[in-house]
Design a protein around this motif. Structure first.
Motif, PDB file in Angstrom:
ATOM      1  N   LYS A  68       0.851  -1.194   0.000  1.00  0.00           N
ATOM      2  CA  LYS A  68       0.000   0.000   0.000  1.00  0.00           C
ATOM      3  C   LYS A  68       0.879   1.234   0.000  1.00  0.00           C
ATOM      4  CE  LYS A  68      -3.350  -2.365   2.893  1.00  0.00           C
ATOM      5  NZ  LYS A  68      -4.005  -2.395   4.187  1.00  0.00           N
ATOM      6  N   PRO A  69       0.263   2.411  -0.167  1.00  0.00           N
ATOM      7  CA  PRO A  69       1.047   3.642  -0.005  1.00  0.00           C
ATOM      8  C   PRO A  69       1.613   3.697   1.412  1.00  0.00           C
ATOM      9  CG  PRO A  69      -1.119   4.128  -0.909  1.00  0.00           C
ATOM     10  CD  PRO A  69      -1.120   2.683  -0.525  1.00  0.00           C
ATOM     11  N   THR A  70       2.751   4.336   1.554  1.00  0.00           N
ATOM     12  CA  THR A  70       3.373   4.454   2.870  1.00  0.00           C
ATOM     13  C   THR A  70       2.609   5.465   3.724  1.00  0.00           C
ATOM     14  OG1 THR A  70       4.855   6.237   2.206  1.00  0.00           O
ATOM     15  CG2 THR A  70       5.643   3.967   1.862  1.00  0.00           C
ATOM     16  N   LYS A  71       2.874   5.431   5.012  1.00  0.00           N
ATOM     17  CA  LYS A  71       2.241   6.382   5.934  1.00  0.00           C
ATOM     18  C   LYS A  71       2.583   7.814   5.521  1.00  0.00           C
ATOM     19  CE  LYS A  71       2.000   7.663  10.781  1.00  0.00           C
ATOM     20  NZ  LYS A  71       2.620   7.573  12.090  1.00  0.00           N
ATOM     21  N   GLN A  72       3.837   8.050   5.127  1.00  0.00           N
ATOM     22  CA  GLN A  72       4.263   9.391   4.711  1.00  0.00           C
ATOM     23  C   GLN A  72       3.518   9.834   3.451  1.00  0.00           C
ATOM     24  OE1 GLN A  72       6.439   6.868   5.405  1.00  0.00           O
ATOM     25  NE2 GLN A  72       7.302   7.602   7.325  1.00  0.00           N
ATOM     26  N   GLN A  73       3.289   8.899   2.516  1.00  0.00           N
ATOM     27  CA  GLN A  73       2.542   9.239   1.301  1.00  0.00           C
ATOM     28  C   GLN A  73       1.084   9.568   1.625  1.00  0.00           C
ATOM     29  OE1 GLN A  73       3.451   5.691  -0.901  1.00  0.00           O
ATOM     30  NE2 GLN A  73       5.116   6.689  -2.034  1.00  0.00           N
ATOM     31  N   LEU A  74       0.483   8.828   2.530  1.00  0.00           N
ATOM     32  CA  LEU A  74      -0.897   9.119   2.930  1.00  0.00           C
ATOM     33  C   LEU A  74      -0.991  10.487   3.600  1.00  0.00           C
ATOM     34  CD1 LEU A  74      -2.008   5.647   4.343  1.00  0.00           C
ATOM     35  CD2 LEU A  74      -2.795   6.731   2.233  1.00  0.00           C
ATOM     36  N   GLU A  75      -0.030  10.785   4.469  1.00  0.00           N
ATOM     37  CA  GLU A  75      -0.020  12.090   5.143  1.00  0.00           C
ATOM     38  C   GLU A  75       0.173  13.218   4.141  1.00  0.00           C
ATOM     39  OE1 GLU A  75       3.069  11.593   8.047  1.00  0.00           O
ATOM     40  OE2 GLU A  75       1.798  10.402   9.382  1.00  0.00           O
ATOM     41  N   LEU A  76       1.090  13.026   3.183  1.00  0.00           N
ATOM     42  CA  LEU A  76       1.331  14.033   2.147  1.00  0.00           C
ATOM     43  C   LEU A  76       0.072  14.255   1.312  1.00  0.00           C
ATOM     44  CD1 LEU A  76       3.302  15.837   0.427  1.00  0.00           C
ATOM     45  CD2 LEU A  76       3.624  13.806  -0.975  1.00  0.00           C
ATOM     46  N   ALA A  77      -0.569  13.172   0.898  1.00  0.00           N
ATOM     47  CA  ALA A  77      -1.790  13.279   0.090  1.00  0.00           C
ATOM     48  C   ALA A  77      -2.882  14.018   0.847  1.00  0.00           C
ATOM     49  CB  ALA A  77      -2.269  11.894  -0.331  1.00  0.00           C
ATOM     50  N   ALA A  78      -3.000  13.777   2.151  1.00  0.00           N
ATOM     51  CA  ALA A  78      -4.017  14.454   2.958  1.00  0.00           C
ATOM     52  C   ALA A  78      -3.747  15.956   3.033  1.00  0.00           C
ATOM     53  CB  ALA A  78      -4.085  13.850   4.355  1.00  0.00           C
ATOM     54  N   VAL A  79      -2.471  16.335   3.190  1.00  0.00           N
ATOM     55  CA  VAL A  79      -2.127  17.763   3.253  1.00  0.00           C
ATOM     56  C   VAL A  79      -2.393  18.420   1.900  1.00  0.00           C
ATOM     57  CG1 VAL A  79      -0.248  19.414   3.568  1.00  0.00           C
ATOM     58  CG2 VAL A  79      -0.463  17.479   5.113  1.00  0.00           C
ATOM     59  N   VAL A  80      -2.014  17.756   0.811  1.00  0.00           N
ATOM     60  CA  VAL A  80      -2.268  18.301  -0.532  1.00  0.00           C
ATOM     61  C   VAL A  80      -3.775  18.436  -0.752  1.00  0.00           C
ATOM     62  CG1 VAL A  80      -2.083  17.826  -3.006  1.00  0.00           C
ATOM     63  CG2 VAL A  80      -0.094  17.500  -1.527  1.00  0.00           C
ATOM     64  N   ALA A  81      -4.540  17.415  -0.371  1.00  0.00           N
ATOM     65  CA  ALA A  81      -6.001  17.471  -0.514  1.00  0.00           C
ATOM     66  C   ALA A  81      -6.581  18.624   0.293  1.00  0.00           C
ATOM     67  CB  ALA A  81      -6.628  16.148  -0.076  1.00  0.00           C
ATOM     68  N   GLN A  82      -6.083  18.826   1.511  1.00  0.00           N
ATOM     69  CA  GLN A  82      -6.553  19.925   2.359  1.00  0.00           C
ATOM     70  C   GLN A  82      -6.364  21.265   1.646  1.00  0.00           C
ATOM     71  OE1 GLN A  82      -7.894  19.854   5.622  1.00  0.00           O
ATOM     72  NE2 GLN A  82      -8.226  22.029   5.333  1.00  0.00           N
ATOM     73  N   ARG A  83      -5.183  21.461   1.068  1.00  0.00           N
ATOM     74  CA  ARG A  83      -4.910  22.731   0.392  1.00  0.00           C
ATOM     75  C   ARG A  83      -5.755  22.899  -0.865  1.00  0.00           C
ATOM     76  NH1 ARG A  83       1.410  24.190   1.203  1.00  0.00           N
ATOM     77  NH2 ARG A  83       1.409  24.005   3.468  1.00  0.00           N
ATOM     78  N   LEU A  84      -5.961  21.835  -1.613  1.00  0.00           N
ATOM     79  CA  LEU A  84      -6.786  21.918  -2.822  1.00  0.00           C
ATOM     80  C   LEU A  84      -8.246  22.170  -2.465  1.00  0.00           C
ATOM     81  CD1 LEU A  84      -5.176  19.054  -4.941  1.00  0.00           C
ATOM     82  CD2 LEU A  84      -4.883  21.521  -5.247  1.00  0.00           C
ATOM     83  N   VAL A  85      -8.717  21.548  -1.380  1.00  0.00           N
ATOM     84  CA  VAL A  85     -10.100  21.766  -0.916  1.00  0.00           C
ATOM     85  C   VAL A  85     -10.273  23.211  -0.466  1.00  0.00           C
ATOM     86  CG1 VAL A  85     -11.660  21.214   0.999  1.00  0.00           C
ATOM     87  CG2 VAL A  85     -10.679  19.382  -0.358  1.00  0.00           C
ATOM     88  N   GLU A  86      -9.299  23.721   0.308  1.00  0.00           N
ATOM     89  CA  GLU A  86      -9.387  25.106   0.777  1.00  0.00           C
ATOM     90  C   GLU A  86      -9.425  26.093  -0.383  1.00  0.00           C
ATOM     91  OE1 GLU A  86      -6.021  25.421   3.372  1.00  0.00           O
ATOM     92  OE2 GLU A  86      -7.052  24.424   5.040  1.00  0.00           O
TER      93      GLU A  86
END
Length: 149
Positions: A68-86
């Motif tokens: 699966k994606p690594t924990k760091q990749q999941l965290e990075l994706a969540a931060v990127v998603a947060q910024r795109l949503v904002e």
């Protein structure tokens, strides 16, 4: 007279925070728009790579890692998603083995185990890269693959 069924996928309207939470859990999704304080989320239908030279495509070839994606990749994706949503930007997130692909604007971001590759953007100034570039650089080397002219 013929009757045709509607075969379109059902879209969900979810709170903006739920979009970020889903990405953080590793769920593939596509944000197709926004209505008030909700995001319109659809099932992912894949990522189109676009027109690139064979050298650049060689850099993006599917690898055969397992897992699966690594924990760091999941965290990075969540931060990127947060910024795109904002910023209320439409985007698509697809998780693969040890990688994450995020499509937004005219290109996509591929986060692998050791680097970040941007494809389809002319420069680091293309929308939405300035919103997320600092986060991507913290993860690893960011390489810009330029599209064919």
């Amino acid at each position: 007279m013929y009757l045709f069924k509607n075969y379109h996928q059902r879209v969900d309207r979810v709170p903006l925070s739920e979009v970020v939470a889903r990405v953080g859990r590793g769920e593939n999704l596509e944000v197709v728009g926004y209505e008030g304080d909700a995001a319109v989320v659809d099932k992912v239908k894949g990522v189109v790579k676009g027109d690139f030279s064979s050298e650049d495509l060689g850099e993006l070839k599917k690898r055969k890692p397992r897992g699966k994606p690594t924990k760091q990749q999941l965290e990075l994706a969540a931060v990127v998603a947060q910024r795109l949503v904002e910023a209320r930007k439409p985007f698509k997130v697809i998780f693969g083995p040890k990688e994450v692909t995020i499509r937004s604007g005219g290109g996509f971001i591929r986060v692998s185990e050791d680097s970040v590759k941007l494809a389809g953007y002319k420069s680091f100034d293309d929308d939405p890269i300035p919103l997320v570039l600092d986060v991507l650089k913290k993860y690893g080397e960011v390489k810009l693959l330029k599209p064919l002219k």
